[in-house]
Every structure is written in structure tokens, then in C-alpha cells.
Scaffold this active site. Structure first.
Site, short mmCIF file in Angstrom:
data_model
loop_
_atom_site.label_atom_id
_atom_site.label_comp_id
_atom_site.label_asym_id
_atom_site.label_seq_id
_atom_site.Cartn_x
_atom_site.Cartn_y
_atom_site.Cartn_z
N GLU A 119 0.82 -1.21 0.00
CA GLU A 119 0.00 0.00 0.00
C GLU A 119 0.85 1.25 0.00
OE1 GLU A 119 -3.62 -1.39 2.93
OE2 GLU A 119 -1.89 -0.37 3.76
N PRO A 120 1.62 1.48 -1.02
CA PRO A 120 2.48 2.65 -1.02
C PRO A 120 1.71 3.94 -1.31
CG PRO A 120 2.69 1.50 -3.10
CD PRO A 120 1.75 0.69 -2.26
N GLY A 121 2.06 4.99 -0.63
CA GLY A 121 1.54 6.32 -0.95
C GLY A 121 2.71 7.17 -1.43
N ARG A 146 5.66 19.64 5.85
CA ARG A 146 6.52 18.51 6.19
C ARG A 146 7.83 18.89 6.88
NH1 ARG A 146 6.58 13.87 4.43
NH2 ARG A 146 8.70 14.13 3.89
N TYR A 169 8.16 17.07 10.31
CA TYR A 169 9.08 15.92 10.32
C TYR A 169 10.55 16.29 10.14
CZ TYR A 169 4.63 13.66 9.16
OH TYR A 169 3.33 13.25 9.15
N CYS A 199 3.52 33.67 10.07
CA CYS A 199 4.19 34.23 11.23
C CYS A 199 4.58 33.14 12.21
CB CYS A 199 3.29 35.27 11.89
SG CYS A 199 3.11 36.70 10.82
N GLU A 200 5.54 32.35 11.80
CA GLU A 200 6.10 31.26 12.60
C GLU A 200 7.56 31.16 12.24
OE1 GLU A 200 4.42 28.77 14.55
OE2 GLU A 200 2.62 29.97 14.26
N TYR A 242 1.74 14.00 0.91
CA TYR A 242 1.56 14.62 2.23
C TYR A 242 1.92 16.10 2.23
CZ TYR A 242 1.38 9.69 3.32
OH TYR A 242 1.06 8.35 3.31
C1 LIG Z 1 -0.11 5.90 5.38
C2 LIG Z 1 -0.29 4.46 5.15
C3 LIG Z 1 0.29 3.86 4.05
C4 LIG Z 1 1.20 4.57 3.10
O1 LIG Z 1 2.41 4.96 3.64
P1 LIG Z 1 3.51 5.66 2.71
O2 LIG Z 1 4.62 5.96 3.63
O3 LIG Z 1 2.89 6.90 2.15
O4 LIG Z 1 3.87 4.71 1.64
C5 LIG Z 1 0.00 2.53 3.83
N1 LIG Z 1 -0.80 1.84 4.65
C6 LIG Z 1 -1.37 2.39 5.73
C7 LIG Z 1 -2.25 1.58 6.61
C8 LIG Z 1 -1.12 3.72 6.03
O5 LIG Z 1 -1.67 4.26 7.11
#
Ligand SMILES: *Cc1c(COP(=O)(O)O)cnc(C)c1O
Length: 442
Positions: free
Chosen positions: A271-273, A312, A316, A352-353, A388
Site C-alpha cells: 500500500e504505497p503512498g 513537512r 518531520y 508568522c512562525e 503529504y
Molecule cells: C499511510 C499508510 C500507508 C502509506 O504509507 P507511505 O509511507 O505513504 O507509503 C499505507 N498503509 C497504511 C495503513 C497507512 O496508514
């Protein structure tokens, strides 16, 4: 290899800024397609499913593009699932993995989505109790997310497997979860785990091995092991991306061993984002001011877009590559270092930070960077902003308007895929406290 290119075509950056104003998000379709290709080509032993974690960037045009490449969807809330369906994604391409416990009318909505094939992935016993009867009435299989023993993330806040993290059913509770599913007449078809975002590839592999043991012990009916997302990308030239091909090969070996031991040929899901979209996106902002400030401190480059569009660095301590565009030319970027660059530049936004700064270290301290001397009017393309950023931005802070999003098609054309927020939309929904409210003491 996943890498975030730090420079896109300068004429596209300049063209988008001219047409749509700054700040804006610019997404490069070719890079996005490449991101999809890379994850889809991950080796697997008995089949691979890739779900795009849409929370990384859920903008409709991007979601449609990504799904047209063959990725399914990981939704993190019912609202995200609803949004995906509205974008034309069929429910049977969505798995819902969230923290919410559905109730009331949400259960009806969930039932409709699950009737269409959405997979509900329970991360707690309470979620399982709530959604289980819906699944049972439909004869739908569900997933159960377990809490891994070890997590790994680029940052403590993105480690979702550590003991301090709240996600998933802890392993001690898995027998109870399986008994509960059994009593409700629900079959658990998917075992799910996600150790964190930006995880260490070694930790990811260790997690595969451990997870297979957990499937063997607790998930008798699962045919799928979903290993979550979190593949590391390199935004900066000195960062090392995850080698997804290698990780897939290592995982395949473990899945094959598992099949030999147990006779079960599990399908692998990821499940990559981040790694799908991060490298395709830029925040394009204009240099408004250049000034020296503080006690002989660094040279500050003030942009018209900062933390309200990319939070970000502040959240982070993440670093993003810069490309300085003047006219229609890139005059400097991270790769092409030149004699003209100066040590000690700090790029800040307009909020303003002190933390509205793109040059922070992981402790939130200002850390000057090297770059060529910027002039007011120059454009700065901030790379690695596909994931993000737009989705996480506190966009209305300081009452700034949400920046538009623009897609650079492979043929070089530019499309507005989300227009800039309008001033009246900033205050839409607000009401002036009326007399009757005072009278009733509300
Ligand atoms: C956020 C999330 C992802 C994706 O993470 P990435 O770091 O963006 O690849 C996959 N699975 C779950 C359950 C998440 O919460």
C-alpha cells in the site's frame, strides 16, 4: 529505485506560475506514471496487489490517473473511501483501514460500500464488533490489521509499529479477534500490517518474515498478506531510496518458504503512498523578498508559499530539494552545484512562525542550506512535494488561500486540476453570533 527528481522542466514551472499564479502545486504526469510502474513491477511469489494510499494525495485527477495505471486504493477513513467512489473508483478496488469505529448512518454507508466489494480492515476489536455484522449479512470477507512487534519510520511520528503507536490489534488479542469473527460468521481473508512510513528496508524484510509466522498461527483462512506501505524515497541527492525490486525478491523467497512449509500460497499486497507520488510533485513559489535579519544571521529568502502548503519540514524535519528558476531557465538546482552558490541561505514562507521554514533539521532547528543567490521575482520549485503536502497542508493558516494544483501532462500541456481557493470560501460556513443566541445563553 525510487528517487525524487529535484528539477522539472523550467519552462513548465514558469508557464504554470504565469498562468495560475503562485504558490501552486505542480505534478508531473510522466514521473507519476513512473512511480506507478515501479511499484507494479515489484516481484512477488504468488501475485501482487498494489493499493495506493490515497491520503498521500487524494486530488481527483491524480487518483484517477493512478487507478488507470492499475493500482487499487487504500482508504484511511470512510470519508476517503467516499471520495474515491466520487472520483469514479469502484468500491471493489478499495480497502478501508482506519481508526474510526463506524456507527449510526456510517454503518449504512459502509454496508453499501461493502455490498459493492469494499474490504473493511479492522484495526481493533471494537471496529470488528461494529463492522462484523455488516460483513456477515453480506457474506463479505474482511481484513484484520495486527500491531507488529517492531516498527520503523523516517520519523518517530511516522513509525506505526512501535509500542507507542495505536494502530492495529495487538498480537495477544488476535485469538480473541478470530473467535469474535468466527462467532459473527465472518471470514478473515486478509492479514494486514504496516510498520511505518519511510521505513528501513531491513526492518521491512524482518517484518515480512514475522508476519508470515503470525499468519500461520492466527489467520487460518487468509489468502492475502498486506504489508502496508512506507517505502523510502530519496528527496535529496544524499538520501537513499528503498530498492523495491530487491525487497520484492526477498519477500518472494519468504512467501515461497511459507508455501513449502504450510501449503498456502499467499497473495502479497502493498500500500504505497509516498513512493508513488512524492517525486512527481513540486511546490512552485515565488521569491518575494531577500533579507538579512537577526544578529548577523543567515540570508533569508522569503517565498510566497511555505508551511501552509508544505508542512513537512515543520512536522518531520524533512528536507526538500530546491530548483531556482529565473525567467524560463533553471539557474541552480541541487545536482548542478555551481561556484555562485552561497552557504547560509534559509528559505522561509510567509506565515508568522519561525518554523515556517524549508531549512529545518529533525529537531526543528533552523539549518541554513547552500544555494545560489536568489532574487525577488525568481521562482523556487520545491521538489518531493507530491505526497503529504497538499493533503496535509494547514492551508488556511494566517488566512492564506489553498494553493491550486496543476498537472503537467506528458505532452507538455498544463491542466488546472484544483483551482485556487477563493477568499469567500475561507469564511464560508462562519456565522455572526446572533441576538437570540445571547438570549438563550448558548
Ligand atoms: C499511510 C499508510 C500507508 C502509506 O504509507 P507511505 O509511507 O505513504 O507509503 C499505507 N498503509 C497504511 C495503513 C497507512 O496508514
Amino acid at each position: 529505485m525510487v528517487s525524487a527528481d529535484s528539477s522539472t522542466r523550467p519552462e513548465s514551472v514558469a508557464g504554470a506560475a504565469d498562468r495560475f499564479g503562485t504558490p501552486l502545486y505542480l505534478y508531473d504526469e510522466a514521473a507519476l506514471e513512473e512511480g506507478c510502474r515501479q511499484v507494479l513491477s515489484m516481484p512477488s511469489a504468488f501475485g501482487l496487489g498494489v493499493r495506493y494510499a490515497m491520503k498521500a494525495c487524494p486530488t481527483r485527477a491524480l487518483l484517477q490517473l493512478i487507478c488507470s495505471q492499475g493500482l487499487d486504493v487504500d482508504a484511511s477513513s470512510l470519508a476517503e473511501a467516499r471520495r474515491a467512489v466520487r472520483a469514479g473508483v469502484a468500491p471493489d478496488r478499495i480497502m478501508l483501514t482506519g481508526q474510526e469505529v463506524p456507527g449510526g448512518s456510517e454503518l449504512e454507508e459502509l454496508e453499501e460500500l461493502m455490498a459493492g466489494g469494499l474490504v473493511f480492515n479492522a484495526g481493533s476489536l471494537r471496529q470488528l464488533s461494529a463492522a462484523g455484522p455488516v460483513a456477515a449479512s453480506l457474506g463479505a470477507r474482511i481484513g484484520i490489521r495486527f500491531h507488529p512487534v517492531e516498527g520503523s519510520g523516517a520519523n518517530p511520528a511516522t513509525n506505526t509499529g512501535a509500542g507507542y503507536s495505536s494502530f492495529g490489534v495487538r498480537i495477544d488479542d488476535l485469538p480473541a479477534a478470530m473467535r469474535l469473527a468466527g462467532r459473527m460468521g465472518v471470514e478473515v481473508g486478509t492479514a494486514h500490517v504496516h510498520i511505518g512510513s519511510g521505513s528501513d528496508p531491513q526492518a521491512w524484510i524482518r517484518n515480512v518474515a514475522r508476519s508470515l509466522d503470525i499468519v500461520n498461527e492466527f489467520y487460518p483462512h487468509a489468502d492475502t498478506l498486506n504489508l502496508g506501505g512506507g517505502f523510502r524515497v530519496a528527496r535529496m541527492p544524499d538520501e537513499t531510496p528503498a530498492d523495491i525490486g530487491r525487497m520484492g525478491l526477498r519477500a518472494s523467497g519468504l512467501f515461497e518458504d511459507f508455501a513449502r512449509r504450510t501449503g498456502r500460497r499467499l497473495r502479497m499486497e502493498v500500500e504505497p503512498g509516498t513512493c508513488v507520488v512524492a517525486g512527481s510533485g513540486y511546490l512552485v513559489a515565488r521569491v518575494m523578498d531577500v533579507k538579512m535579519s537577526g544578529g548577523g544571521g543567515p540570508r533569508f529568502v522569503v517565498l510566497d508559499g511555505g508551511m501552509e502548503s508544505n508542512p513537512r519540514p515543520l512536522l518531520y524535519g524533512s528536507r526538500h530539494p530546491f530548483s531556482l528558476v529565473r525567467g524560463c531557465e533553471t539557474v541552480w538546482n541541487e545536482e548542478a552545484r555551481e561556484a555562485s552558490e552561497e552557504v547560509g541561505t534559509v528559505v522561509v514562507g510567509k506565515c508568522c512562525e519561525t518554523g515556517d521554514c524549508f531549512c529545518l533539521d529533525e529537531h526543528g532547528r533552523v539549518a541554513p542550506r547552500r544555494m545560489a543567490r536568489a532574487r525577488p521575482g525568481d521562482l523556487l520549485a520545491v521538489g518531493g512535494c507530491g505526497a503529504y503536502c497538499s493533503s496535509m497542508a494547514p492551508s488556511s493558516y494566517n488566512s492564506h488561500l489553498r494553493a491550486p494544483e496543476v498537472l503537467l501532462r506528458t505532452d507538455g500541456s498544463l491542466y488546472l486540476i484544483r483551482r485556487r481557493q477563493r477568499p469567500e470560501e475561507l469564511v464560508a460556513g462562519e456565522q455572526v453570533a446572533g441576538m437570540e443566541m445571547v438570549e438563550t445563553g448558548v
